[in-house]
Design a protein around this motif. Structure first.
Motif, mmCIF file in Angstrom:
data_model
loop_
_atom_site.group_PDB
_atom_site.id
_atom_site.type_symbol
_atom_site.label_atom_id
_atom_site.label_comp_id
_atom_site.label_asym_id
_atom_site.label_seq_id
_atom_site.Cartn_x
_atom_site.Cartn_y
_atom_site.Cartn_z
ATOM 1 N N SER A 164 55.490 52.057 -25.070
ATOM 2 C CA SER A 164 55.836 53.466 -25.269
ATOM 3 C C SER A 164 55.074 54.326 -24.265
ATOM 4 C CB SER A 164 55.483 53.898 -26.690
ATOM 5 O OG SER A 164 54.070 53.895 -26.865
ATOM 6 N N GLY A 166 52.926 56.699 -24.855
ATOM 7 C CA GLY A 166 51.524 56.788 -25.238
ATOM 8 C C GLY A 166 50.763 55.509 -24.912
ATOM 9 N N ALA A 192 53.120 64.794 -20.551
ATOM 10 C CA ALA A 192 54.471 64.294 -20.791
ATOM 11 C C ALA A 192 54.639 63.672 -22.172
ATOM 12 C CB ALA A 192 54.840 63.267 -19.717
ATOM 13 N N LEU A 193 53.610 63.716 -23.010
ATOM 14 C CA LEU A 193 53.662 63.055 -24.313
ATOM 15 C C LEU A 193 54.173 64.001 -25.387
ATOM 16 C CD1 LEU A 193 50.230 61.183 -24.210
ATOM 17 C CD2 LEU A 193 52.479 60.317 -23.524
ATOM 18 N N ASP A 194 54.768 63.424 -26.439
ATOM 19 C CA ASP A 194 55.178 64.246 -27.576
ATOM 20 C C ASP A 194 53.946 64.748 -28.319
ATOM 21 O OD1 ASP A 194 54.663 62.503 -30.180
ATOM 22 O OD2 ASP A 194 55.461 61.140 -28.661
ATOM 23 N N ALA A 195 54.138 65.737 -29.184
ATOM 24 C CA ALA A 195 53.022 66.459 -29.795
ATOM 25 C C ALA A 195 52.076 65.545 -30.571
ATOM 26 C CB ALA A 195 53.558 67.560 -30.711
ATOM 27 N N LEU A 196 52.612 64.657 -31.416
ATOM 28 C CA LEU A 196 51.757 63.804 -32.238
ATOM 29 C C LEU A 196 51.011 62.785 -31.386
ATOM 30 C CD1 LEU A 196 53.984 63.197 -35.398
ATOM 31 C CD2 LEU A 196 52.035 64.740 -35.152
ATOM 32 N N THR A 197 51.715 62.191 -30.409
ATOM 33 C CA THR A 197 51.053 61.239 -29.524
ATOM 34 C C THR A 197 49.970 61.931 -28.719
ATOM 35 O OG1 THR A 197 53.105 59.964 -29.363
ATOM 36 C CG2 THR A 197 51.424 59.531 -27.700
ATOM 37 N N ARG A 198 50.230 63.168 -28.320
ATOM 38 C CA ARG A 198 49.253 63.920 -27.532
ATOM 39 C C ARG A 198 47.970 64.142 -28.326
ATOM 40 N NH1 ARG A 198 50.721 68.428 -23.204
ATOM 41 N NH2 ARG A 198 48.624 69.051 -22.580
ATOM 42 N N ASP A 222 47.411 73.222 -21.238
ATOM 43 C CA ASP A 222 47.358 73.444 -22.685
ATOM 44 C C ASP A 222 45.987 74.000 -23.069
ATOM 45 O OD1 ASP A 222 47.319 73.290 -25.446
ATOM 46 O OD2 ASP A 222 48.316 71.334 -25.524
#
Length: 281
Positions: A164, A166, A192-198, A222
């Protein structure tokens, strides 16, 4: 004009702009633990691309082991500053020094893209981070240890294509950690990661920084990420350090807390007041 802001609570007052020696004294408060990281001192740093002057005389001291985040609008020069610190670009004027002679493996960079070799399995990708030590007898053991540090010891025989986003970034982090760097620079590694993975990756970055005590320099768009992770947040505007925010909040920091929200809001107000957004550099 470079400013230093010191936040103890949402309504803390700013202090007067310090010179670089006083800046170092203030910064040291954020790094009280014993560190194996390197200190970093920058004086009069300038960089241009053609007629475009990107950095306009940066003066900065980062104590050994401190976690510093650099934020600013696109094109402000933050990634250029990181590349100059890491030795990836040439300096036009000024100096970047680490207090002692460094080896290539002492300063590593983790980029936004994992940059994994698709024809090599995960363990071999991590071994690439050893550079000239890749042929040593303990190379595989060190790579396995680095994978364990990022929670991917069971993926050593996998191909990058099956991981994945992450997981790929965790492999990239292991590759950066395998040489035991004393300075680790992060150039938007989680963008480039989704919010939860980030959020999960942010916690991992903080944990390995605390465990290994290297000096960390994070470039990010961010602001919430910056105040959650860093001891200091540097705001770059027009190629200069406009604000130097010392984050004196206890760890682990609770995301969504009033103190973090106040810090984030103050930095965002400064960024929104700094003019129209230029193109990326």
């Amino acid at each position: 004009m470079q400013q230093a802001l010191r936040f103890l609570s949402p309504d803390a007052e700013p202090v007067d702009p310090p010179d670089i020696i006083e800046q170092a004294r203030l910064a040291q408060r954020g790094s009280e633990t014993v560190s194996r990281g390197l200190p970093l001192t920058i004086r009069g740093l300038r960089k241009s691309f053609g007629d475009n002057q990107v950095l306009r005389g940066i003066d900065l001291h980062i104590p050994a082991g401190q976690f510093v985040a650099i934020v600013g609008r696109s094109g402000c020069g933050k990634s250029t500053l990181l590349r100059l610190i890491a030795g990836l670009d040439t300096i036009d004027a000024g100096t970047v020094s680490f207090g002692e002679e460094t080896r290539p493996e002492d300063v590593r960079v983790m980029f936004q893209e994992p940059r994994l070799l698709p024809w090599a399995r995960v363990l071999s990708n991590v071994e690439v981070g050893l550079g000239r030590d890749r042929a040593s007898s303990d190379a595989q053991g060190r790579a396995k240890k680095a994978l364990a540090e990022v929670g991917l010891e069971d993926k050593s025989g996998q191909w990058p294509a099956v991981l994945s986003g992450g997981q790929k970034q965790r492999v990239a982090l292991a590759r950066a950690l395998v040489s035991d760097p004393r300075v680790l620079a992060f150039d938007e590694p989680l963008g480039a990661l989704d919010a939860l993975t980030r959020i999960s990756m942010q916690r991992l970055l903080e944990r390995v920084w605390r465990d290994q005590a290297f000096t960390a320099i994070l470039v990010t768009h961010d602001v919430a990420e910056a105040v959650a992770l860093a001891d200091r947040v540097l705001v770059i505007e027009d190629g200069q350090i406009a604000h130097d925010v010392h984050v004196e909040l206890p760890r682990p920091r609770r995301r969504g807390s009033a103190d973090l929200a106040a810090l984030e809001g103050a930095i965002l107000r400064d960024l929104l007041q700094s003019g129209d957004e230029p193109s990326d550099l």
